[in-house]
Design an enzyme around this catalytic site. Structure first.
Site, mmCIF file in Angstrom:
data_model
loop_
_atom_site.group_PDB
_atom_site.id
_atom_site.type_symbol
_atom_site.label_atom_id
_atom_site.label_comp_id
_atom_site.label_asym_id
_atom_site.label_seq_id
_atom_site.Cartn_x
_atom_site.Cartn_y
_atom_site.Cartn_z
ATOM 1 N N HIS A 47 0.196 -4.400 8.760
ATOM 2 C CA HIS A 47 1.648 -4.350 8.873
ATOM 3 C C HIS A 47 2.124 -4.296 10.250
ATOM 4 O O HIS A 47 1.726 -3.474 10.752
ATOM 5 C CB HIS A 47 2.336 -3.602 7.745
ATOM 6 N N HIS A 63 0.771 -1.103 -0.096
ATOM 7 C CA HIS A 63 0.168 0.035 0.010
ATOM 8 C C HIS A 63 0.834 1.168 -0.110
ATOM 9 O O HIS A 63 0.502 2.305 -0.738
ATOM 10 C CB HIS A 63 -0.847 -0.133 1.334
ATOM 11 N N ASP A 74 7.459 -2.432 8.448
ATOM 12 C CA ASP A 74 7.166 -2.652 7.083
ATOM 13 C C ASP A 74 6.616 -1.147 6.651
ATOM 14 O O ASP A 74 7.218 -1.155 5.393
ATOM 15 C CB ASP A 74 5.818 -3.574 6.922
#
Length: 313
Positions: free
Chosen positions: A222, A181, A226
């Site tokens: 996450h 994302h 991350d």
């Protein structure tokens, strides 16, 4: 009033037709790059699906972000996805807005070639990283006891290749470092930062990127690592890849007229120069000119002053 609307509608239609003709010629030259970038999106999804088969749930790792940000929970997990969807759709619409508005300074096909190059480079690094070490997923559907945490052995190759889209993408586990994302969000923001024209939107886009980062952690999609790795990795990838790519042509230099498949005079008696002005939105009633320097679009409200001195003048 009706006459005015009809005249403006006619101008809009001619501008759209001119844009389509230009973009088609660019697409004919660059379709291989676009196709390769789109195909790799499937490969990236296939890799993320593959790592889910070897994911093993376990205790959630200690995370500073989890200690600082309360968990949104399964009921509010949609907030993060909603923000990302808005960012994604907004960027797509911006890349195609020149077909309607006059302020186009870049070409849609060339912008997407550049964006896909950034995405592919970042996603290659991401695939290498999350296959190197599989972490227990912190998301609610990846935890111990969830039926989605482990995928049963596939019955056929077709089952793997279909990747159960879109459910397999939304409910994936194991593809953690680093956040996909954030790859899309940062690539979009960096692209608009360079080629956009609205200073306020640029500042707001970076703010949304920060909010998106916090929401990803709060929704436990996450770990904090991350998101942190995505921030410096994607920015470095864009910085170095951008230097290797040829700069986008400046529409204000007249290149656009060379790309238009028009004869010396069209059926309405307009010259190539007039069509080029229409294509770029430089009609007689639009006196404001934006300037592009070194591939960067100056924001609205900025002017460039040059002092010219001639000997003997």
């Amino acid at each position: 009033m009706t006459l005015y609307i009809g005249r403006e509608a006619s101008k809009l239609w001619k501008r759209v037709c001119a844009e389509v003709a230009t973009e088609i010629s660019l697409l004919a030259e660059n379709w291989k790059y676009l196709l390769a970038g789109i195909v790799f999106q499937y490969i990236h999804g296939l890799a993320a699906r593959g790592v889910h088969y070897i994911h093993r749930p376990g205790p959630i790792l200690q995370d500073v972000g989890f200690l600082l940000l309360p968990e949104l929970g399964q009921e509010k997990a949609y907030i993060s996805e909603t923000v990302f969807t808005v960012v994604f759709l907004s960027f797509v619409l911006w890349t195609f807005h020149p077909f309607i508005f006059k302020s186009k300074k870049v070409y849609t096909v060339l912008v997407w070639c550049r964006v896909l190059a950034f995405l592919v480079a970042s996603q290659i690094l991401r695939i290498i990283t999350f296959y190197s070490t599989q972490l227990p997923g912190p998301n609610y559907h990846c935890r111990e006891g969830s039926k989605l945490a482990r995928l049963p052995h596939p019955d056929s190759v077709i089952e793997v290749l279909l990747i159960n889209f879109p459910r397999g993408v939304i409910y994936g586990c194991g593809d953690l470092i680093f956040s996909s994302h954030m790859i899309f969000t940062l690539v979009f923001v960096r692209t608009y930062q360079k080629y956009g024209t609205r200073r306020f939107i640029k500042q707001f886009a970076w703010f949304i990127a920060v909010v998106q980062s916090l929401l990803i952690i709060a929704s436990r999609k996450h770990y904090t690592v991350d998101v942190v790795v995505a921030w410096y990795t994607v920015n470095l990838v864009v910085f170095f890849v951008d230097k290797k790519l040829p700069e986008l042509p400046d529409r204000s230099s007249g290149i656009g007229s060379l790309l238009l498949p028009l004869s010396t005079r069209d059926k309405d008696g307009r010259t190539k120069e007039e069509n080029h002005k229409l294509l770029n939105g430089n009609s007689g009633d639009d006196w404001r000119q934006r300037v592009q320097i070194n591939g960067k679009i100056l924001e609205d409200g900025n002017t460039v002053h040059t002092d010219t001195t001639m000997d003997g003048a």
